[in-house]
Motif scaffolding. Structure first.
Motif, PDB file in Angstrom:
ATOM      1  N   ASP A   1       0.835  -1.201   0.000  1.00  0.00           N
ATOM      2  CA  ASP A   1       0.000   0.000   0.000  1.00  0.00           C
ATOM      3  C   ASP A   1       0.873   1.256   0.000  1.00  0.00           C
ATOM      4  O   ASP A   1       0.583   2.226  -0.707  1.00  0.00           O
ATOM      5  N   ALA A   2       1.951   1.238   0.777  1.00  0.00           N
ATOM      6  CA  ALA A   2       2.873   2.380   0.813  1.00  0.00           C
ATOM      7  C   ALA A   2       3.537   2.578  -0.544  1.00  0.00           C
ATOM      8  O   ALA A   2       3.678   3.714  -1.013  1.00  0.00           O
ATOM      9  N   TYR A   3       3.917   1.476  -1.189  1.00  0.00           N
ATOM     10  CA  TYR A   3       4.535   1.583  -2.514  1.00  0.00           C
ATOM     11  C   TYR A   3       3.537   2.144  -3.534  1.00  0.00           C
ATOM     12  O   TYR A   3       3.912   2.899  -4.420  1.00  0.00           O
ATOM     13  N   ARG A   4       2.286   1.769  -3.389  1.00  0.00           N
ATOM     14  CA  ARG A   4       1.254   2.314  -4.281  1.00  0.00           C
ATOM     15  C   ARG A   4       1.164   3.829  -4.109  1.00  0.00           C
ATOM     16  O   ARG A   4       1.079   4.577  -5.083  1.00  0.00           O
ATOM     17  N   GLN A   5       1.208   4.295  -2.847  1.00  0.00           N
ATOM     18  CA  GLN A   5       1.166   5.730  -2.579  1.00  0.00           C
ATOM     19  C   GLN A   5       2.375   6.440  -3.199  1.00  0.00           C
ATOM     20  O   GLN A   5       2.244   7.550  -3.715  1.00  0.00           O
ATOM     21  N   ILE A   6       3.534   5.803  -3.159  1.00  0.00           N
ATOM     22  CA  ILE A   6       4.729   6.379  -3.785  1.00  0.00           C
ATOM     23  C   ILE A   6       4.490   6.547  -5.284  1.00  0.00           C
ATOM     24  O   ILE A   6       4.834   7.578  -5.868  1.00  0.00           O
ATOM     25  N   GLY A   7       3.872   5.552  -5.888  1.00  0.00           N
ATOM     26  CA  GLY A   7       3.555   5.632  -7.318  1.00  0.00           C
ATOM     27  C   GLY A   7       2.599   6.769  -7.630  1.00  0.00           C
ATOM     28  O   GLY A   7       2.755   7.483  -8.625  1.00  0.00           O
ATOM     29  N   VAL A   8       1.605   6.947  -6.770  1.00  0.00           N
ATOM     30  CA  VAL A   8       0.651   8.048  -6.954  1.00  0.00           C
ATOM     31  C   VAL A   8       1.386   9.384  -6.877  1.00  0.00           C
ATOM     32  O   VAL A   8       1.169  10.280  -7.707  1.00  0.00           O
ATOM     33  N   TYR A   9       2.257   9.525  -5.881  1.00  0.00           N
ATOM     34  CA  TYR A   9       3.031  10.766  -5.748  1.00  0.00           C
ATOM     35  C   TYR A   9       3.930  10.993  -6.958  1.00  0.00           C
ATOM     36  O   TYR A   9       4.023  12.110  -7.470  1.00  0.00           O
TER      37      TYR A   9
ATOM     38  N   LEU B   1       2.623  18.849  -2.187  1.00  0.00           N
ATOM     39  CA  LEU B   1       1.929  17.599  -1.876  1.00  0.00           C
ATOM     40  C   LEU B   1       1.902  17.375  -0.364  1.00  0.00           C
ATOM     41  O   LEU B   1       2.885  17.642   0.318  1.00  0.00           O
ATOM     42  N   PRO B   2       0.792  16.874   0.150  1.00  0.00           N
ATOM     43  CA  PRO B   2       0.727  16.640   1.597  1.00  0.00           C
ATOM     44  C   PRO B   2       1.620  15.470   2.022  1.00  0.00           C
ATOM     45  O   PRO B   2       1.894  14.564   1.238  1.00  0.00           O
ATOM     46  N   VAL B   3       2.075  15.530   3.247  1.00  0.00           N
ATOM     47  CA  VAL B   3       2.842  14.426   3.817  1.00  0.00           C
ATOM     48  C   VAL B   3       1.864  13.289   4.089  1.00  0.00           C
ATOM     49  O   VAL B   3       0.817  13.495   4.695  1.00  0.00           O
ATOM     50  N   MET B   4       2.215  12.114   3.625  1.00  0.00           N
ATOM     51  CA  MET B   4       1.333  10.954   3.797  1.00  0.00           C
ATOM     52  C   MET B   4       1.851  10.074   4.927  1.00  0.00           C
ATOM     53  O   MET B   4       3.057   9.882   5.062  1.00  0.00           O
ATOM     54  N   GLN B   5       0.936   9.574   5.705  1.00  0.00           N
ATOM     55  CA  GLN B   5       1.233   8.596   6.745  1.00  0.00           C
ATOM     56  C   GLN B   5       0.625   7.266   6.307  1.00  0.00           C
ATOM     57  O   GLN B   5      -0.370   7.246   5.575  1.00  0.00           O
ATOM     58  N   PRO B   6       1.188   6.159   6.747  1.00  0.00           N
ATOM     59  CA  PRO B   6       0.571   4.867   6.414  1.00  0.00           C
ATOM     60  C   PRO B   6      -0.865   4.822   6.937  1.00  0.00           C
ATOM     61  O   PRO B   6      -1.156   5.322   8.022  1.00  0.00           O
ATOM     62  N   THR B   7      -1.725   4.244   6.140  1.00  0.00           N
ATOM     63  CA  THR B   7      -3.120   4.114   6.557  1.00  0.00           C
ATOM     64  C   THR B   7      -3.537   2.660   6.703  1.00  0.00           C
ATOM     65  O   THR B   7      -4.554   2.367   7.313  1.00  0.00           O
ATOM     66  N   LYS B   8      -2.752   1.760   6.141  1.00  0.00           N
ATOM     67  CA  LYS B   8      -3.070   0.340   6.225  1.00  0.00           C
ATOM     68  C   LYS B   8      -1.930  -0.366   6.949  1.00  0.00           C
ATOM     69  O   LYS B   8      -0.774  -0.258   6.554  1.00  0.00           O
ATOM     70  N   PHE B   9      -2.269  -1.082   8.009  1.00  0.00           N
ATOM     71  CA  PHE B   9      -1.293  -1.822   8.801  1.00  0.00           C
ATOM     72  C   PHE B   9      -1.660  -3.293   8.764  1.00  0.00           C
ATOM     73  O   PHE B   9      -2.817  -3.647   8.547  1.00  0.00           O
ATOM     74  N   GLU B  10      -0.657  -4.149   8.986  1.00  0.00           N
ATOM     75  CA  GLU B  10      -0.925  -5.585   8.980  1.00  0.00           C
ATOM     76  C   GLU B  10      -0.299  -6.259  10.194  1.00  0.00           C
ATOM     77  O   GLU B  10       0.790  -5.906  10.629  1.00  0.00           O
ATOM     78  N   LEU B  11      -1.042  -7.223  10.716  1.00  0.00           N
ATOM     79  CA  LEU B  11      -0.601  -8.047  11.837  1.00  0.00           C
ATOM     80  C   LEU B  11      -0.386  -9.455  11.294  1.00  0.00           C
ATOM     81  O   LEU B  11      -1.304 -10.048  10.719  1.00  0.00           O
ATOM     82  N   VAL B  12       0.834  -9.965  11.442  1.00  0.00           N
ATOM     83  CA  VAL B  12       1.180 -11.300  10.938  1.00  0.00           C
ATOM     84  C   VAL B  12       1.705 -12.121  12.111  1.00  0.00           C
ATOM     85  O   VAL B  12       2.540 -11.652  12.887  1.00  0.00           O
ATOM     86  N   ILE B  13       1.204 -13.343  12.240  1.00  0.00           N
ATOM     87  CA  ILE B  13       1.579 -14.228  13.343  1.00  0.00           C
ATOM     88  C   ILE B  13       2.077 -15.553  12.775  1.00  0.00           C
ATOM     89  O   ILE B  13       1.458 -16.117  11.872  1.00  0.00           O
ATOM     90  N   ASN B  14       3.168 -16.061  13.321  1.00  0.00           N
ATOM     91  CA  ASN B  14       3.735 -17.340  12.910  1.00  0.00           C
ATOM     92  C   ASN B  14       3.423 -18.373  13.993  1.00  0.00           C
ATOM     93  O   ASN B  14       4.047 -18.377  15.061  1.00  0.00           O
ATOM     94  N   LEU B  15       2.452 -19.246  13.727  1.00  0.00           N
ATOM     95  CA  LEU B  15       2.047 -20.248  14.720  1.00  0.00           C
ATOM     96  C   LEU B  15       3.100 -21.332  14.922  1.00  0.00           C
ATOM     97  O   LEU B  15       3.211 -21.894  16.009  1.00  0.00           O
ATOM     98  N   LYS B  16       3.885 -21.617  13.871  1.00  0.00           N
ATOM     99  CA  LYS B  16       4.949 -22.605  14.020  1.00  0.00           C
ATOM    100  C   LYS B  16       5.980 -22.106  15.039  1.00  0.00           C
ATOM    101  O   LYS B  16       6.447 -22.852  15.890  1.00  0.00           O
ATOM    102  N   THR B  17       6.305 -20.832  14.970  1.00  0.00           N
ATOM    103  CA  THR B  17       7.246 -20.248  15.930  1.00  0.00           C
ATOM    104  C   THR B  17       6.634 -20.223  17.326  1.00  0.00           C
ATOM    105  O   THR B  17       7.323 -20.509  18.305  1.00  0.00           O
ATOM    106  N   ALA B  18       5.358 -19.903  17.416  1.00  0.00           N
ATOM    107  CA  ALA B  18       4.682 -19.895  18.719  1.00  0.00           C
ATOM    108  C   ALA B  18       4.774 -21.280  19.361  1.00  0.00           C
ATOM    109  O   ALA B  18       5.035 -21.405  20.563  1.00  0.00           O
ATOM    110  N   LYS B  19       4.576 -22.312  18.558  1.00  0.00           N
ATOM    111  CA  LYS B  19       4.661 -23.678  19.077  1.00  0.00           C
ATOM    112  C   LYS B  19       6.083 -23.976  19.562  1.00  0.00           C
ATOM    113  O   LYS B  19       6.270 -24.569  20.620  1.00  0.00           O
TER     114      LYS B  19
END
Length: 178
Positions: free
Chosen positions: A120-128, A141-159
């Motif tokens: 999503d951030a790379y897409r914003q760079i393309g728009v700019y 141009l306005p300063v952009m902040q990330p608007t989309k965040f992701e949470l990723v969990i590794n269950l194999k590591t948790a185990k």
């Protein structure tokens, strides 16, 4: 920062110390540290800071962390990204629940990440870039902040860490690696 702190607190044993690994030589290191300290104060959590700006410093930080236990938050930093394998291996070896800012750490065997969704951030760079090519002045141009965040969990590591991921956290995850 507050979200990363909240997520790692859910994974750490109750009352366990939480450490923050940062590179003191990185740009804006003090700014990010003050953000983390503010988030910790708000939540009533004590944070200890571990500084690392070399491979040896990373090894020493994990040795110190293994002695006191707890959980770890790894600061966003290009140096740490270049040492992702070392950090992920040390966290697993010492059985330290660790949260990162990029999903690449989790794909490499890290436990959990929460940070900006890079496509999503790379897409914003393309728009700019398109606006600039079309004649817009970058300073207009306005300063952009990330608007989309992701949470990723590794269950194999948790185990591997003998860690149960709370259902509430799993429900929030954008991706779960099994």
């Amino acid at each position: 920062m507050a979200k990363r702190l909240d997520f790692v607190r859910q994974l750490a044993p109750s009352g366990a110390p939480i450490s923050y690994l940062m590179n003191p030589q990185a740009p804006e290191a003090e700014f990010h540290l003050s953000d983390m300290q503010a988030a910790a104060r708000e939540s009533g959590q004590q944070i200890s800071v571990l500084n690392a700006s070399s491979e040896r410093d990373i090894d020493n930080a994990f040795t110190a962390l293994a002695q006191r236990g707890g959980a770890l938050i790894v600061r966003t930093d290009p140096f740490f990204a270049s040492r992702s394998h070392q950090i992920v291996v040390l966290a697993a070896y010492h059985k330290i629940p660790t949260i990162y800012d990029r999903r690449e750490f989790v794909a490499a065997g890290g436990l959990i990440s929460y940070g900006p969704h890079l496509p999503d951030a790379y897409r914003q760079i393309g728009v700019y870039a398109g606006r600039i090519i079309a004649g817009a002045k970058p300073s207009d141009l306005p300063v952009m902040q990330p608007t989309k965040f992701e949470l990723v969990i590794n269950l194999k590591t948790a185990k591997t860490l003998d860690l149960a991921i709370p259902d509430k956290l799993l429900a929030l995850a954008d991706e779960v690696i099994e």
